[in-house]
Write a protein that holds these residues in place. Structure first.
Motif, PDB file in Angstrom:
ATOM      1  N   VAL B 759     -14.132  13.342 -13.146  1.00  0.00           N
ATOM      2  CA  VAL B 759     -14.925  13.078 -14.356  1.00  0.00           C
ATOM      3  C   VAL B 759     -15.545  11.690 -14.175  1.00  0.00           C
ATOM      4  N   PRO B 760     -16.875  11.615 -14.070  1.00  0.00           N
ATOM      5  CA  PRO B 760     -17.492  10.352 -13.656  1.00  0.00           C
ATOM      6  C   PRO B 760     -17.067   9.146 -14.485  1.00  0.00           C
ATOM      7  N   LEU B 761     -16.987   9.300 -15.791  1.00  0.00           N
ATOM      8  CA  LEU B 761     -16.661   8.134 -16.610  1.00  0.00           C
ATOM      9  C   LEU B 761     -15.229   7.672 -16.370  1.00  0.00           C
ATOM     10  N   LEU B 762     -14.333   8.593 -16.043  1.00  0.00           N
ATOM     11  CA  LEU B 762     -12.946   8.200 -15.776  1.00  0.00           C
ATOM     12  C   LEU B 762     -12.807   7.639 -14.367  1.00  0.00           C
ATOM     13  N   ALA B 763     -13.601   8.175 -13.449  1.00  0.00           N
ATOM     14  CA  ALA B 763     -13.600   7.640 -12.087  1.00  0.00           C
ATOM     15  C   ALA B 763     -14.173   6.226 -12.064  1.00  0.00           C
ATOM     16  N   GLU B 764     -14.966   5.908 -13.072  1.00  0.00           N
ATOM     17  CA  GLU B 764     -15.489   4.548 -13.189  1.00  0.00           C
ATOM     18  C   GLU B 764     -14.395   3.601 -13.709  1.00  0.00           C
ATOM     19  N   LEU B 765     -13.608   4.095 -14.657  1.00  0.00           N
ATOM     20  CA  LEU B 765     -12.542   3.273 -15.242  1.00  0.00           C
ATOM     21  C   LEU B 765     -11.397   3.051 -14.264  1.00  0.00           C
ATOM     22  N   ALA B 766     -10.988   4.106 -13.578  1.00  0.00           N
ATOM     23  CA  ALA B 766      -9.872   4.010 -12.635  1.00  0.00           C
ATOM     24  C   ALA B 766     -10.333   4.687 -11.350  1.00  0.00           C
ATOM     25  N   PRO B 767     -10.935   3.908 -10.456  1.00  0.00           N
ATOM     26  CA  PRO B 767     -11.758   4.499  -9.392  1.00  0.00           C
ATOM     27  C   PRO B 767     -11.033   5.167  -8.236  1.00  0.00           C
ATOM     28  N   GLY B 768      -9.795   4.810  -7.942  1.00  0.00           N
ATOM     29  CA  GLY B 768      -9.225   5.446  -6.760  1.00  0.00           C
ATOM     30  C   GLY B 768      -7.788   5.071  -6.517  1.00  0.00           C
ATOM     31  N   ALA B 769      -7.251   5.647  -5.438  1.00  0.00           N
ATOM     32  CA  ALA B 769      -5.842   5.427  -5.118  1.00  0.00           C
ATOM     33  C   ALA B 769      -5.646   4.077  -4.439  1.00  0.00           C
ATOM     34  N   THR B 777       6.860  -8.473   0.481  1.00  0.00           N
ATOM     35  CA  THR B 777       6.858  -7.423   1.502  1.00  0.00           C
ATOM     36  C   THR B 777       5.554  -7.440   2.283  1.00  0.00           C
ATOM     37  N   ALA B 778       4.464  -7.634   1.556  1.00  0.00           N
ATOM     38  CA  ALA B 778       3.149  -7.670   2.213  1.00  0.00           C
ATOM     39  C   ALA B 778       3.088  -8.802   3.228  1.00  0.00           C
ATOM     40  N   ASN B 779       3.591  -9.963   2.846  1.00  0.00           N
ATOM     41  CA  ASN B 779       3.618 -11.110   3.771  1.00  0.00           C
ATOM     42  C   ASN B 779       4.405 -10.778   5.023  1.00  0.00           C
ATOM     43  N   ARG B 780       5.540 -10.174   4.809  1.00  0.00           N
ATOM     44  CA  ARG B 780       6.411  -9.816   5.936  1.00  0.00           C
ATOM     45  C   ARG B 780       5.674  -8.877   6.895  1.00  0.00           C
ATOM     46  N   LEU B 781       4.831  -8.012   6.332  1.00  0.00           N
ATOM     47  CA  LEU B 781       4.141  -7.023   7.153  1.00  0.00           C
ATOM     48  C   LEU B 781       2.737  -7.485   7.559  1.00  0.00           C
ATOM     49  N   GLY B 782       2.396  -8.708   7.182  1.00  0.00           N
ATOM     50  CA  GLY B 782       1.080  -9.236   7.537  1.00  0.00           C
ATOM     51  C   GLY B 782      -0.067  -8.560   6.802  1.00  0.00           C
ATOM     52  N   ILE B 783       0.216  -8.116   5.598  1.00  0.00           N
ATOM     53  CA  ILE B 783      -0.791  -7.378   4.834  1.00  0.00           C
ATOM     54  C   ILE B 783      -1.362  -8.268   3.739  1.00  0.00           C
ATOM     55  N   GLU B 784      -2.687  -8.222   3.599  1.00  0.00           N
ATOM     56  CA  GLU B 784      -3.326  -8.937   2.497  1.00  0.00           C
ATOM     57  C   GLU B 784      -3.945  -7.931   1.539  1.00  0.00           C
ATOM     58  N   SER B 785      -4.205  -8.408   0.327  1.00  0.00           N
ATOM     59  CA  SER B 785      -4.770  -7.519  -0.684  1.00  0.00           C
ATOM     60  C   SER B 785      -6.091  -6.939  -0.195  1.00  0.00           C
ATOM     61  N   GLY B 786      -6.240  -5.637  -0.332  1.00  0.00           N
ATOM     62  CA  GLY B 786      -7.469  -4.978   0.100  1.00  0.00           C
ATOM     63  C   GLY B 786      -7.380  -4.405   1.501  1.00  0.00           C
ATOM     64  N   ASP B 787      -6.402  -4.846   2.281  1.00  0.00           N
ATOM     65  CA  ASP B 787      -6.226  -4.280   3.628  1.00  0.00           C
ATOM     66  C   ASP B 787      -5.925  -2.789   3.536  1.00  0.00           C
ATOM     67  N   VAL B 788      -6.445  -2.056   4.502  1.00  0.00           N
ATOM     68  CA  VAL B 788      -6.038  -0.653   4.604  1.00  0.00           C
ATOM     69  C   VAL B 788      -4.666  -0.623   5.271  1.00  0.00           C
ATOM     70  N   VAL B 789      -3.765   0.118   4.663  1.00  0.00           N
ATOM     71  CA  VAL B 789      -2.412   0.238   5.232  1.00  0.00           C
ATOM     72  C   VAL B 789      -2.086   1.717   5.419  1.00  0.00           C
ATOM     73  N   VAL B 809      -2.712  -3.169  -2.631  1.00  0.00           N
ATOM     74  CA  VAL B 809      -2.958  -4.069  -3.749  1.00  0.00           C
ATOM     75  C   VAL B 809      -1.668  -4.848  -4.009  1.00  0.00           C
ATOM     76  N   MET B 810      -1.778  -6.162  -4.064  1.00  0.00           N
ATOM     77  CA  MET B 810      -0.607  -6.988  -4.332  1.00  0.00           C
ATOM     78  C   MET B 810      -0.141  -6.796  -5.773  1.00  0.00           C
ATOM     79  N   CYS B 811       1.143  -6.718  -5.955  1.00  0.00           N
ATOM     80  CA  CYS B 811       1.671  -6.436  -7.277  1.00  0.00           C
ATOM     81  C   CYS B 811       3.013  -7.132  -7.447  1.00  0.00           C
ATOM     82  N   GLU B 812       3.069  -8.093  -8.385  1.00  0.00           N
ATOM     83  CA  GLU B 812       4.329  -8.812  -8.636  1.00  0.00           C
ATOM     84  C   GLU B 812       5.260  -8.005  -9.520  1.00  0.00           C
ATOM     85  N   GLY B 813       4.757  -6.912 -10.057  1.00  0.00           N
ATOM     86  CA  GLY B 813       5.556  -6.111 -10.986  1.00  0.00           C
ATOM     87  C   GLY B 813       6.190  -4.912 -10.317  1.00  0.00           C
TER      88      GLY B 813
END
Lengths: 248, 871
Positions: B759-769, B777-789, B809-813
């Motif tokens: 649904v285009p309007l919902l894909a605009e609000l929450a665009p993807g996986a 954990t990301a630091n340990r694995l050498g991953i930065e936000s936006g990197d493909v993993v 996506v980095m997430c403190e939660g």
């Protein structure tokens, strides 16, 4: 004369963005334009993490910087507090956008048809136009073509014409007909309260008396008509998460 | 004219500012608005409002459709519907774009290429397509009706027309429950008798455990996302405290007063430790336990319950014995005046103990200190939760609600999809015991589940579980694998691939798939890819071309979205009861039809529409238009208009205007009135709790285990059938150490399972996986936000691995040993799906170790994550 204001109760906001979507459909805004925008924030380091939400419509300032800088009187404040844009006057200089500290102005860089097509849908599909009569988008709200206020201007969003600025209108076309703005109407937790702040008996006036409202960027002296209760003003310690495809 | 960049444009316009409107002409050409092009804008317009209900979400919220010249321009919440009270969620608002979507299936399609790859189609007439489906299905059905498999994702409104279809064909059926929360439903049906999971009484609740619960993204169990959070925020304003037990903080947003970031798959250990502490600290409602539960039943050393036979012949009944302290003897439960919960009693040379005594001994090992390293939560924190729960329960207090005095225990658990883990059954059993110990089950402010205490038929069925010898049906009902069986489509897919392994002789041959998309929405995808190609014919009924249809459909029949009559639809918001209908705000778009029309047309072609046991007969039955309401039944020998069916139903409810009542925007919601305390609170119903004795002790579960062993079942199938919930580490924990992270998946508020990401309007609000990962954990694995993993899952039983790649996506939660992925994406048939990324369902497994003992899917798996990969 009524004086309109809005209270955003951050203790009630679920951050669901229904308001953004209600605004989008009601006002037929094009792709990536969100006159109402809800920030989702994360703060702190695991496990001492906190989350918060912050809906941000146009603040409809009493001391509106955007109105002061508009060279053609397209951006103006009405007596009832609503700050509007006359698309037939706007020259697209975007001074308002630069002057506004809240980032709520959206400029139409494209023809609206192109901006709707960009959502991945071909509205010219003959099987759709046979139903919609070729209206783009098919849910186009005709109210935006009408004239509003004493000034009788086409201020309810106009036609999203290329080259003009637009922003939240407090749904002037609904308010003038005794309805609530679309965002307020749809809010599942009643986190948004809208009404006449000059009348002490309105729900919003009772809200303002019972709680301690604060303003976004109080220090800029813009005197917003939008007030917040609960939560706290955002700081640089917050990280925005879960951005939609939006111009922010 | 040259392209105007932002900088040059501002400069230019400053110069041109004197010319006002002319200047814009100069810069951009003539004013070019949509209004100017709209032919309708030039004519006088006719405006009206049609009452209807939301179609896109879970709970069919009430809506008003604003129309201009018959064209819907906006859906708004129906103010008179108690469920959503004039509001709508983002999905409800955005569905208007789905309505007009030119990428809907517009007309019947017949496949022209081989199955197992992206479909090629030709346009067919309804007549041709229906005839093809009828012939193909009838050929199989006449031989063996159960070889016809009907499957639906989620029924909208009352599912009478689905039930009527399945019954008129005599086919087998599958739903979505085994991927949702059905193991929780089975637990409640088993223990309490209600068909539900756990839900607090928000009106009075003071302390809620939000357990694995997505407060800001999901909604209630029986009611919708709109009223659930409204009740929650109102309760918070009243003073409700929320302790959030979840590996993710995002699910609670700002509403968690305390966050216990539990390790995935260890909820059972936490619940057992809470039971341990409630008992240790003496927070026990003994009158409840001895009066309304089987906790006083006397248990023999072999775990069976001591019983006495009364009556003779067909009248003979086995009655469980309890120790009556007044009589100083073992007597049937109903005869005892003071039932012992503790102690041990020697009767006829055997030492018998009340089930509660057995329970106390059982949980003695499960202290907070024991649970701490398993759950990765501090022992003192677990103890504190138990103390808070026990203290705030105010055991012994009562409250007068609408003139009725009921026990008052303002504590409860919100638990729903948390049931969907390998140990889901014992987990929910132990979680249900927590409110039971303090007497909160069915108390004011306490633990509710369903909003009535209607006893589900499974309650009686589960008194004795049957384990047959093979051959089994392809669901493995009454088998040594799943004596309690939800009917997991993934298990059916496994059985289809290797029937001999499961002792199955007959497999389904044709499938009718109604708005269901196993290939995307359900784990495990390789199993569906392998099995759905084995159907010799697949008919799909759906408004969009699902991925499953794309690969496996022979025929696709276009269903309408909101443009149809459907119902009845409950408007119950937990405290007010009533009903409404979905009224079509427009005629069905393109050549689509409402499902009731499709089923009537199809059964007509199959020769099953008319007469006794025909579709119309079954419609009357499923709508309750039989017996004393038979006068409202439709004529079973002539094809009705769908509107007439609802007209009859409405009159049968005493609504004189019939369906016209629901078509009138001023009426349209039929309120029956407030839910009375004598219906809402288990203590206050007549008889209390609907007459069910709560199964604190699961004798028939232990009996099932014994039967399974006798039939040669493996431990992985029988080990969780125990009389009392018993901890073991989940199977996934035996994956090799390099699979060092847990993967969980979650729902976003902007999407509804697998049917909104296009649904285009919902894909605009929450665009993807995305992959949520803790920065440590990301630091340990050498991953930065936006990197493909690349996320690679591992099956601890088979050793199989699966992988997908997504942006991180980095997430403190989120816990550092957990990654989270939203489950709405990974589709490919709709242009809007382009670039949205993969589904976590591609990584989950079905089968041993990843399925509950009730044939429900687990949504836990161990994974490893590395930087890089192909999107």
């Amino acid at each position: 004369m009524a004086k309109y204001g809005m209270v955003v109760d951050l203790e009630r906001c679920q951050g669901c963005r229904a308001c953004m979507e209600a605004c989008k459909v009601e006002n037929n805004t094009t792709e990536s334009m969100f006159w109402m925008y809800v920030f989702r924030f994360e703060e702190g380091t695991y496990p001492d993490t906190k989350m918060s939400f912050l809906p941000r419509p146009c603040q409809h300032c009493d001391n509106a910087p955007c109105v002061k800088v508009c060279p053609v009187g397209a951006r103006y404040k009405r007596e009832d507090g609503i700050v509007l844009t006359d698309p037939d006057r706007c020259i697209g200089c975007r001074y308002c956008s630069l002057a506004c500290p809240y980032g709520v102005n959206y400029f139409n860089y494209q023809k609206p048809q192109d901006a709707y097509y960009a959502l991945g849908i071909d509205w010219e599909d003959p099987d759709v136009t046979s139903v919609t009569g070729g209206v783009v988008p098919p849910y186009k709200n005709p109210d935006h073509d009408l004239l509003y206020g004493e000034e009788q201007r086409r201020t309810a969003g106009g036609g999203h014409a290329k080259g003009v600025m637009e922003k939240c209108t407090f749904c002037v076309h609904r308010v003038e007909n005794g309805m609530l703005p679309a965002c307020v109407e749809t809010c599942p937790t009643n986190a948004l309260v809208f009404g006449d702040v000059s009348d002490p008996d309105t729900p919003i006036s009772r809200y303002v008396r019972a709680r301690e409202p604060w303003h976004l960027l109080e220090e800029t002296g813009t005197e917003p008509s939008v007030m917040y209760v609960g939560g706290k003003p955002p700081t640089l310690a917050l990280t925005e998460i879960e951005r939609p495809k939006a111009r922010v | 004219m040259p392209k105007v960049t932002r900088r040059t444009f501002v400069k230019t316009s400053a110069v041109a500012a004197g010319g006002t409107a002319l200047a814009r002409n100069y810069l951009f050409g003539p004013l070019d608005t949509v209004a100017a092009e709209s032919p309708l804008a030039l004519q006088p317009m006719v405006e009206d409002v049609v009452p209807t209900t939301c179609w896109i979400g879970k709970q069919d919220c009430g809506m008003l459709a604003r129309r201009v010249d018959g064209r819907v321009i906006k859906f708004e919440g129906h103010p008179a519907n108690p469920r959503n009270a004039g509001t709508l969620c983002p999905k409800g608002q955005a569905q208007i774009v789905a309505l007009y979507d030119p990428n809907r299936v517009k007309w019947p399609l017949i496949r022209t290429n081989a199955k197992g790859a992206t479909g090629e189609w030709r346009r067919a007439s309804w007549d041709e397509a229906l005839q093809l489906v009828a012939d193909q299905v009838n050929e199989v059905r006449e031989r063996d009706p159960k070889a016809v498999l009907w499957q639906k994702g989620r029924s909208k409104a009352k599912k009478f027309y689905d039930d009527a279809f399945v019954k008129s064909l005599g086919s087998a059926k599958m739903g979505h429950g085994a991927y949702c929360s059905d193991v929780g439903y089975r637990v409640l049906e088993y223990m309490i008798g209600t068909h539900a999971v756990l839900h607090p009484d928000f009106r009075y609740c003071d302390y809620m455990l939000s357990w694995g619960w997505n407060i800001t993204g999901a909604g209630g169990n029986k009611t919708c996302w709109l009223q659930w959070p409204r009740h929650m925020v109102e309760a918070k304003e009243r003073g409700l405290t929320i302790t959030h037990i979840d590996p993710r903080l995002r699910s609670a947003g700002p509403f968690a007063d305390d966050w216990l970031a539990i390790r995935p798959g260890t909820d059972l250990a936490m619940a057992l430790a809470l039971c341990h502490e409630l008992v240790a600290q003496g927070f026990l409602d003994r009158p409840y336990l001895s009066t309304y539960t089987n906790a006083p039943y006397l248990v023999k050393p072999d775990g069976s319950v001591a019983k006495v036979t009364v009556g003779e012949g067909e009248e003979a009944e086995e009655l469980a014995l309890v120790w009556d302290e007044d009589a100083g003897a073992a007597v049937p439960f109903a005869e005892a005046t003071s039932r012992a919960l503790e102690g041990s009693y020697e009767i006829d040379g055997e030492v018998l103990r009340p089930a509660f005594e057995v329970f106390k001994e059982h949980i003695a090992q499960y202290s907070p200190e024991w649970a701490a390293p398993i759950t990765d939560l501090p022992a003192e924190k677990i103890r504190q939760v138990a103390t808070d729960f026990g203290e705030k329960a105010q055991i012994g207090s009562t409250l007068v609600v609408d003139g009725v005095e009921v026990p008052y225990r303002p504590v409860g658990i919100m638990a729903y999809h948390v049931a969907q883990q390998e140990l889901g059954f014992p987990t929910l059993q132990a979680m249900t015991m927590v409110p039971m110990l303090v007497g909160a089950m069915g108390a004011a402010g306490g633990q509710l589940s369903d909003y009535s205490w209607k006893i589900h038929k499974n309650y009686a069925k589960f008194e004795k579980l049957t384990v047959d010898d093979p051959p089994y049906d392809y669901f493995l009902n009454k088998s040594k694998f799943f004596p309690i069986n939800t009917g997991l489509p993934g298990v059916v897919a496994k059985v289809m691939q290797d029937p001999a392994k499961f002792g199955v002789e007959k497999l389904p041959e044709v499938a009718i798939l109604h708005m269901v998309n196993p290939l995307n929405a359900f784990p495990s995808q390789p199993d569906f890819l392998a099995s759905y190609g084995m159907f010799k014919f697949v008919a799909v009924i759906s408004p969009w071309l699902s991925e499953t249809a794309d690969y496996f459909a022979d025929v696709v029949l276009p269903a309408a979205t909101i443009e149809k009559y459907e119902g009845p639809i409950s408007v119950n918001n937990q405290y007010i009861d009533g009903s409404t209908l979905r009224i079509p705000p427009m005629d069905p778009l393109f050549e689509s039809k409402g499902e009731i029309d499709i089923y009537m047309d199809l059964t007509e072609k199959m020769g099953l529409l008319y007469g006794e046991d025909g579709y119309l007969y079954q419609v009357n039955k499923a709508l309750g238009l039989v017996d004393d309401k038979a006068e409202f039944g439709v004529d079973i020998n002539s094809k009705p208009q769908v509107r007439d069916i609802f007209d009859n139903w409405a009159r049968s409810e005493g609504i004189e205007e019939g369906v016209a009542y629901f078509e009138d925007p001023g009426k349209s919601v039929y309120i029956k009135g407030p839910v009375k305390p004598t219906k809402m609170y288990g203590y206050a119903t007549d008889p209390p709790f609907g007459g069910a004795i709560h199964r604190f002790y699961g004798e028939s579960l232990l009996d099932a285990q014994n039967q399974m062993k006798e039939k040669g079942a493996e431990a992985i199938y029988y080990q969780d059938y125990n009389a009392l919930p018993t901890w073991r580490p989940p199977t996934m924990d035996s994956s090799p150490a390099e699979y060092d992270l847990y993967m969980i998946s979650y729902k976003l508020i902007e999407h509804k399972q697998a049917r909104t990401s296009f649904v285009p309007l919902l894909a605009e609000l929450a665009p993807g996986a995305r992959v949520d990962i803790n920065p440590v954990t990301a630091n340990r694995l050498g991953i930065e936000s936006g990197d493909v993993v690349t996320v690679e899952s591992h099956n601890a039983v088979t050793g199989e691995t699966r992988s997908i790649a997504l942006p991180a996506v980095m997430c403190e939660g989120i816990r550092p040993d957990v990654v989270g992925i939203p489950h709405h994406f990974g589709m490919w048939t709709h242009p809007v799906n382009e670039g949205q990324g993969s589904s976590p369902n591609e990584l989950y497994f079905t089968g041993e170790g990843y399925t509950t003992n009730t044939a429900d899917q687990s949504f836990h798996v161990k994974v490893r994550v590395r930087k890089g990969g192909e999107l």
